[in-house]
Design a protein around this motif. Structure first.
Motif, short mmCIF file in Angstrom:
data_model
loop_
_atom_site.label_atom_id
_atom_site.label_comp_id
_atom_site.label_asym_id
_atom_site.label_seq_id
_atom_site.Cartn_x
_atom_site.Cartn_y
_atom_site.Cartn_z
N GLU A 343 -4.40 -2.96 15.22
CA GLU A 343 -3.73 -1.89 14.66
C GLU A 343 -4.65 -2.12 12.95
OE1 GLU A 343 0.54 -0.17 13.22
OE2 GLU A 343 -0.05 -2.54 14.82
N THR A 344 -5.05 -1.01 12.58
CA THR A 344 -5.30 -1.51 11.06
C THR A 344 -5.12 0.50 10.47
OG1 THR A 344 -7.19 -3.23 11.90
CG2 THR A 344 -7.65 -1.94 9.83
N TYR A 345 -5.25 0.47 9.20
CA TYR A 345 -4.92 1.38 9.16
C TYR A 345 -6.22 1.79 7.29
CZ TYR A 345 -0.70 2.12 11.43
OH TYR A 345 0.60 2.06 12.60
N SER A 346 -6.45 2.83 7.83
CA SER A 346 -6.82 3.76 6.63
C SER A 346 -6.14 4.05 5.28
CB SER A 346 -7.90 4.66 6.74
OG SER A 346 -7.10 5.34 6.72
N ASN A 347 -6.19 2.22 4.41
CA ASN A 347 -5.57 3.18 3.28
C ASN A 347 -6.67 1.88 1.79
OD1 ASN A 347 -4.21 0.03 3.83
ND2 ASN A 347 -2.62 0.85 5.08
N LYS A 348 -5.68 1.66 0.94
CA LYS A 348 -6.66 1.03 -0.33
C LYS A 348 -7.13 -0.24 -0.17
CE LYS A 348 -5.89 4.43 -4.07
NZ LYS A 348 -5.60 4.68 -5.35
N LYS A 349 -5.56 -0.80 -0.02
CA LYS A 349 -5.23 -2.47 0.46
C LYS A 349 -6.30 -2.98 1.72
CE LYS A 349 -1.59 -5.99 1.19
NZ LYS A 349 -0.31 -6.34 1.46
N THR A 350 -6.46 -1.84 2.54
CA THR A 350 -7.38 -2.94 4.29
C THR A 350 -9.36 -2.39 3.24
OG1 THR A 350 -5.33 -1.90 5.16
CG2 THR A 350 -8.36 -2.27 6.14
N PHE A 351 -9.45 -1.49 2.75
CA PHE A 351 -10.48 -1.16 2.25
C PHE A 351 -11.12 -1.91 1.10
CE2 PHE A 351 -13.56 0.20 -1.19
CZ PHE A 351 -14.41 0.50 0.16
N ALA A 352 -9.71 -2.95 0.41
CA ALA A 352 -10.25 -3.63 -0.92
C ALA A 352 -11.00 -4.75 -0.06
CB ALA A 352 -9.12 -4.02 -1.85
#
Length: 404
Positions: A343-352
């Motif tokens: 479970e992983t979402y495409s948001n700024k925190k994950t991208f960084a």
């Protein structure tokens, strides 16, 4: 090849025969098609549960009969009539499917190079069918075409033949069943729920069997299933609504349509041996591409054809992501596959976080410049898809930009 009609019989020549079955149904349901055989005494029942030949017990003691699966829809039995015990007077061949037989596109049973039978499936509402039987007659064997529908699934049908089933469902008997001392056989699917990211399970993978992955959700929204893959040659690719894929050639993965509403989307993998990794992800096609995948009750159900089912659930609410990666499937070990909840979402925190893990630097922003890139990307874009790398790792928001 002799064609038989229902009720007709014909002598069987030789003692080594192949009894072949075939049924064509909707591809997404083919994994739930089962073929079985029952070795029956003169009383019409099994001597013990070892006389029940099915997916979890494919061979009889002594080797007189063996179930072999070529694919979901074509299965066959090898039979050595000289090895069948004298107490066995009849062998019944049975098929069960998840829908009424009237919806099947093709249905047959035959003895290779000898005779065949095509049951009349028109208006047949039953989901279980006694296709035909081999039986002793005056010291020889004959084959009788039946095509007899049976109400209920495999469990009540097996119970009717005297098999003791470990099943809570009420059994419906097709024949009188005398009391027997038997060990219960488990017919139900083995089910596993992966409820948190990081949880994983390894299951067996039967050679020649297909794998089905379903994206399911319960509300009336439009979600899209994406299957990112790395094939046996290390080439990366994806299957989705604009590129459905193929089952009979590379990539041996196919998306079975675009639902555009509540329900499910399905990918089928026909040749798991040609795949190293597969990442199952969902894209939200709502206005502005936002909404909580968790509130839609989105989950991925992975089913193989050895009656094993694994569900990867979501546990976190993230209402501002276009993408969520749900399950990663690892095919690299022979004879098995590992399914992991990712479970992983495409948001700024994950991208960084993922960008820094891969490059050792922070991604580009108004306050930070960098020459480091991943997939030629160094700045967060919410509509970019995940990307699955050759080593089986993945990163959000560095794939192609999607907007439906």
């Amino acid at each position: 090849m002799k064609n038989l009609r229902s009720g007709e019989n014909s002598p069987v020549d030789g003692h080594l025969i192949k009894v072949m079955t075939h049924c064509t149904i909707n591809t997404g349901q083919a994994s739930e098609l089962d073929v079985s055989a029952f070795l029956l005494t003169a009383e019409g029942v099994v001597r013990s549960d070892s006389d029940f030949i099915f997916y979890n017990q494919p061979q009889a003691k002594g080797g007189g009969i063996k179930l072999v699966s070529e694919d979901n829809e074509s299965q066959y039995f090898t039979v050595d009539l000289n090895v069948i015990p004298a107490e066995i007077q009849k062998i019944a061949f049975v098929m069960t499917i998840p829908v009424a037989f009237s919806s099947a596109f093709a249905l047959s049973i035959k003895i290779e190079n000898a005779m065949e039978f095509h049951p009349d499936r028109k208006n047949m509402q039953e989901k279980s069918l006694i296709l035909a039987e081999l039986y002793r007659h005056k010291g020889a064997w004959k084959f009788r075409a039946l095509g007899q529908g049976f109400k209920g699934g495999l469990a009540p049908l097996a119970t009717g033949y005297g098999v003791e089933i470990d099943d809570d469902d009420e059994a419906v008997s097709a024949v009188p069943v005398p009391p027997q001392k038997t060990t219960p056989i488990q017919l139900n699917k083995t089910t596993v729920d992966l409820k948190k990211a990081g949880e994983k399970v390894t299951i067996s993978l039967v050679k020649g069997k297909n794998l089905v992955a379903k994206l399911k959700w319960d509300t009336k929204v439009d979600l899209d299933l994406y299957c990112f893959y790395v094939d046996g040659k290390g080439e990366e690719g994806k299957v989705y609504y604009r590129k459905l894929g193929h089952l009979d050639k590379a990539p041996y993965i196919k998306l079975l349509g675009d639902s555009q509403g509540a329900g499910e989307e399905i990918v089928e993998i026909s040749q798991p041996k040609h795949i190293k990794y597969a990442l199952i992800a969902a894209y939200s096609a709502l206005s502005n591409g936002v909404g909580s995948f968790l509130s839609y009750k989105a989950r991925v159900v992975v089913t193989d054809n050895d009656q094993q089912e694994v569900t990867s659930h979501l546990a976190h609410k993230d209402p501002y992501s276009y993408w969520v990666a749900l399950a990663l499937i690892d095919f690299t070990k022979a004879g098995e596959l590992t399914i992991q909840n990712v479970e992983t979402y495409s948001n700024k925190k994950t991208f960084a976080r993922q960008f820094e893990e891969r490059t050792g630097e922070k991604p580009a922003s108004l306050f930070h410049k960098t020459t480091a890139k991943v997939q030629d990307i160094n700045k967060y874009d919410p509509e970019r898809s995940p990307h699955l790398f050759k080593d089986g790792t993945f990163m959000m928001s560095v794939g192609t930009r999607e907007f439906k």
